[in-house]
Design a protein around this motif. Structure first.
Motif, PDB file in Angstrom:
ATOM      1  N   VAL A 181      22.547  -3.619 -10.466  1.00 19.00           N
ATOM      2  CA  VAL A 181      22.747  -3.775  -9.029  1.00 19.00           C
ATOM      3  C   VAL A 181      21.764  -4.818  -8.524  1.00 19.00           C
ATOM      4  CG1 VAL A 181      22.461  -2.662  -6.782  1.00 19.00           C
ATOM      5  CG2 VAL A 181      23.665  -1.478  -8.618  1.00 19.00           C
ATOM      6  N   GLY A 182      22.280  -5.795  -7.769  1.00 17.17           N
ATOM      7  CA  GLY A 182      21.389  -6.821  -7.268  1.00 17.17           C
ATOM      8  C   GLY A 182      22.109  -7.933  -6.537  1.00 17.17           C
ATOM      9  N   ASP A 183      21.466  -9.076  -6.481  1.00 17.97           N
ATOM     10  CA  ASP A 183      21.890 -10.256  -5.737  1.00 17.97           C
ATOM     11  C   ASP A 183      23.156 -10.855  -6.348  1.00 17.97           C
ATOM     12  OD1 ASP A 183      22.088 -12.627  -4.345  1.00 17.97           O
ATOM     13  OD2 ASP A 183      20.128 -13.407  -4.939  1.00 17.97           O
ATOM     14  N   PRO A 184      24.260 -10.919  -5.591  1.00 16.51           N
ATOM     15  CA  PRO A 184      25.481 -11.510  -6.163  1.00 16.51           C
ATOM     16  C   PRO A 184      25.313 -12.977  -6.560  1.00 16.51           C
ATOM     17  CG  PRO A 184      25.724 -11.118  -3.807  1.00 16.51           C
ATOM     18  CD  PRO A 184      24.476 -10.418  -4.227  1.00 16.51           C
ATOM     19  N   ALA A 185      24.361 -13.680  -5.969  1.00 19.17           N
ATOM     20  CA  ALA A 185      24.154 -15.085  -6.337  1.00 19.17           C
ATOM     21  C   ALA A 185      23.734 -15.222  -7.795  1.00 19.17           C
ATOM     22  CB  ALA A 185      23.108 -15.719  -5.419  1.00 19.17           C
ATOM     23  N   TYR A 186      23.145 -14.178  -8.367  1.00 19.52           N
ATOM     24  CA  TYR A 186      22.772 -14.232  -9.783  1.00 19.52           C
ATOM     25  C   TYR A 186      24.006 -14.279 -10.677  1.00 19.52           C
ATOM     26  CZ  TYR A 186      21.032 -12.964 -14.378  1.00 19.52           C
ATOM     27  OH  TYR A 186      20.767 -12.975 -15.723  1.00 19.52           O
ATOM     28  N   ASP A 187      25.093 -13.644 -10.268  1.00 26.29           N
ATOM     29  CA  ASP A 187      26.194 -13.345 -11.181  1.00 26.29           C
ATOM     30  C   ASP A 187      27.013 -14.555 -11.602  1.00 26.29           C
ATOM     31  OD1 ASP A 187      26.823 -11.063 -12.569  1.00 26.29           O
ATOM     32  OD2 ASP A 187      28.174 -10.224 -11.070  1.00 26.29           O
ATOM     33  N   VAL A 188      26.827 -15.695 -10.964  1.00 28.13           N
ATOM     34  CA  VAL A 188      27.561 -16.896 -11.373  1.00 28.13           C
ATOM     35  C   VAL A 188      26.833 -17.654 -12.483  1.00 28.13           C
ATOM     36  CG1 VAL A 188      28.611 -17.155  -9.100  1.00 28.13           C
ATOM     37  CG2 VAL A 188      26.476 -18.347  -9.606  1.00 28.13           C
ATOM     38  N   LEU A 189      25.625 -17.218 -12.845  1.00 24.07           N
ATOM     39  CA  LEU A 189      24.789 -18.030 -13.730  1.00 24.07           C
ATOM     40  C   LEU A 189      25.348 -18.196 -15.133  1.00 24.07           C
ATOM     41  CD1 LEU A 189      21.139 -16.901 -12.865  1.00 24.07           C
ATOM     42  CD2 LEU A 189      22.363 -18.942 -12.098  1.00 24.07           C
ATOM     43  N   GLN A 190      25.776 -17.095 -15.764  1.00 24.45           N
ATOM     44  CA  GLN A 190      26.144 -17.200 -17.172  1.00 24.45           C
ATOM     45  C   GLN A 190      27.322 -18.142 -17.378  1.00 24.45           C
ATOM     46  OE1 GLN A 190      24.141 -15.793 -19.658  1.00 24.45           O
ATOM     47  NE2 GLN A 190      25.302 -17.384 -20.728  1.00 24.45           N
ATOM     48  N   HIS A 191      28.265 -18.110 -16.464  1.00 28.19           N
ATOM     49  CA  HIS A 191      29.380 -19.063 -16.561  1.00 28.19           C
ATOM     50  C   HIS A 191      28.865 -20.492 -16.488  1.00 28.19           C
ATOM     51  CE1 HIS A 191      33.134 -21.148 -15.953  1.00 28.19           C
ATOM     52  NE2 HIS A 191      32.747 -21.552 -14.753  1.00 28.19           N
ATOM     53  N   MET A 192      27.966 -20.773 -15.555  1.00 25.21           N
ATOM     54  CA  MET A 192      27.441 -22.132 -15.436  1.00 25.21           C
ATOM     55  C   MET A 192      26.661 -22.541 -16.679  1.00 25.21           C
ATOM     56  SD  MET A 192      26.318 -22.661 -11.460  1.00 25.21           S
ATOM     57  CE  MET A 192      25.092 -21.361 -11.393  1.00 25.21           C
ATOM     58  N   LEU A 193      25.890 -21.641 -17.239  1.00 24.04           N
ATOM     59  CA  LEU A 193      25.116 -21.973 -18.434  1.00 24.04           C
ATOM     60  C   LEU A 193      26.019 -22.301 -19.618  1.00 24.04           C
ATOM     61  CD1 LEU A 193      22.215 -19.357 -18.298  1.00 24.04           C
ATOM     62  CD2 LEU A 193      22.178 -21.741 -17.573  1.00 24.04           C
ATOM     63  N   ASN A 194      27.234 -21.747 -19.621  1.00 21.64           N
ATOM     64  CA  ASN A 194      28.174 -22.036 -20.704  1.00 21.64           C
ATOM     65  C   ASN A 194      28.904 -23.359 -20.504  1.00 21.64           C
ATOM     66  OD1 ASN A 194      27.433 -19.413 -21.477  1.00 21.64           O
ATOM     67  ND2 ASN A 194      29.483 -18.969 -22.252  1.00 21.64           N
ATOM     68  N   CYS A 195      28.817 -23.936 -19.313  1.00 22.67           N
ATOM     69  CA  CYS A 195      29.476 -25.219 -19.021  1.00 22.67           C
ATOM     70  C   CYS A 195      28.465 -26.348 -19.220  1.00 22.67           C
ATOM     71  CB  CYS A 195      30.017 -25.214 -17.591  1.00 22.67           C
ATOM     72  SG  CYS A 195      31.247 -23.930 -17.270  1.00 22.67           S
ATOM     73  N   GLU A 196      28.067 -26.566 -20.464  1.00 20.07           N
ATOM     74  CA  GLU A 196      26.902 -27.410 -20.742  1.00 20.07           C
ATOM     75  C   GLU A 196      27.075 -28.856 -20.311  1.00 20.07           C
ATOM     76  OE1 GLU A 196      25.726 -26.912 -24.795  1.00 20.07           O
ATOM     77  OE2 GLU A 196      24.973 -24.871 -24.449  1.00 20.07           O
ATOM     78  N   GLY A 197      28.256 -29.415 -20.466  1.00 19.23           N
ATOM     79  CA  GLY A 197      28.457 -30.808 -20.082  1.00 19.23           C
ATOM     80  C   GLY A 197      28.271 -31.017 -18.593  1.00 19.23           C
ATOM     81  N   ARG A 198      28.904 -30.197 -17.793  1.00 18.52           N
ATOM     82  CA  ARG A 198      28.777 -30.322 -16.339  1.00 18.52           C
ATOM     83  C   ARG A 198      27.382 -29.937 -15.882  1.00 18.52           C
ATOM     84  NH1 ARG A 198      33.174 -27.258 -13.180  1.00 18.52           N
ATOM     85  NH2 ARG A 198      32.836 -25.663 -14.778  1.00 18.52           N
ATOM     86  N   LEU A 199      26.779 -28.984 -16.567  1.00 15.46           N
ATOM     87  CA  LEU A 199      25.422 -28.577 -16.225  1.00 15.46           C
ATOM     88  C   LEU A 199      24.449 -29.723 -16.431  1.00 15.46           C
ATOM     89  CD1 LEU A 199      23.951 -26.002 -15.272  1.00 15.46           C
ATOM     90  CD2 LEU A 199      23.488 -25.493 -17.668  1.00 15.46           C
TER      91      LEU A 199
END
Length: 296
Positions: free
Chosen positions: A228-246
């Motif tokens: 339980v926590g900040d919903p802003a955290y929950d988008v992180l893992q998807h972004m970390l997997n998008c290495e080129g765009r990251l």
């Protein structure tokens, strides 16, 4: 007697992790016991499988298409609330849970099978994945969570921050981020959970390999690690997997995911900076991303 198959990824984990060898030796008896308890016909495990669990198709006496997941319980307990999360979500955005059991060393889940079961990351381009991920997160966040004592996100962040500090102290200089960025980022990683305006039930590990094509819904989430926590955290893992765009535009990717999910873009950027610092040891990409997102 039919040979018991250990999937490749699980076998590779067992070669690295103390304690898994004896657990795997007991798996045939464990699976047989669960099959008997739940009256299942269990097939060969999926390959290459999960890193810490034995997962196979199963059917019950009524012919329901199911999956049996038998996992090792690590001391860190990251899998602790998977069953509780699936039970609470009740099939809204995630696979349905049919039954669950746990012992000191093992947890077992009987869940809905997704067909065709193709991972999102193998089907859609990343910008289209963004939209699916965002839609699923909004579904998961909408579910009230007060009925079960899920762990706070701050607990996970504290444990990961301590792990980072221990590793940083013993890593080679070439594999470490600038000390000032390390201090700033890991302090922010500890602080962000406590400053959130809202508290949602989070998946915390949502990415293209944990979202499967299904028939009941176009896409369903598997393998959540609820906190339980900040919903802003929950988008992180998807972004970390998008290495080129990251690598190309971390701030732009953070803004896009914030817009799609309706969360504060400033907090997503802060989280991405802090998480990049936390992941930066031995990762040139994470050091690069952290440097580009560092507060001025």
């Amino acid at each position: 007697m039919q040979r018991f198959v250990v999937p490749r990824y699980l076998a590779e984990t067992a070669a690295r992790e103390a304690g898994l060898g004896s657990w795997i030796a007991d798996l045939p008896e464990t699976v047989a016991g669960l099959a008997g308890r739940w009256s299942l016909r269990v097939g060969e495990p999926f390959q290459p499988g999960g890193q810490c669990s034995w997962v196979a198709p199963a059917t019950d006496p009524a012919g329901a298409d199911l999956v049996l997941k038998v996992g090792f319980r690590f001391p860190s307990g990251e899998e602790r609330d998977e069953a509780a999360g699936l039970r609470l979500w009740g099939g809204n955005g995630a696979v349905r849970l049919h039954a669950a059991r746990a012992s000191q060393s093992t947890y077992a889940l009987l869940i809905e099978r997704c067909r065709p079961g193709t991972p999102l990351g193998q089907v859609l381009a990343e910008p289209e994945q963004d939209e699916v991920v965002a839609g699923l997160l909004r579904q998961l966040w909408a579910q009230p969570h007060a009925a079960y004592p899920f762990r706070p996100l701050a607990e996970m962040c504290q444990a990961w921050a301590e792990e980072f500090e221990n590793q940083y102290a013993t890593s080679a200089a070439a594999e470490r981020i600038d000390p000032g960025l390390a201090r700033t980022g890991i302090a922010l990683f500890r602080e962000l959970p406590g400053s959130a305006d809202s508290q949602m039930l989070l998946c915390t590990d949502l990415h293209g390999d944990n979202i499967l094509a299904a028939q009941r819904e176009p896409w369903l989430v598997i393998d959540p690690k609820p906190y339980v926590g900040d919903p802003a955290y929950d988008v992180l893992q998807h972004m970390l997997n998008c290495e080129g765009r990251l690598a190309a535009d971390p701030a732009g990717l953070a803004a896009r995911m914030a817009g799609l999910t309706g969360v504060d873009p400033g907090r997503v950027r802060q989280w991405l900076f802090a998480r990049s610092v936390q992941e930066s040891i031995c990762s040139a990409l994470m050091r690069q991303v952290a440097g580009r997102l560092a507060p001025s």
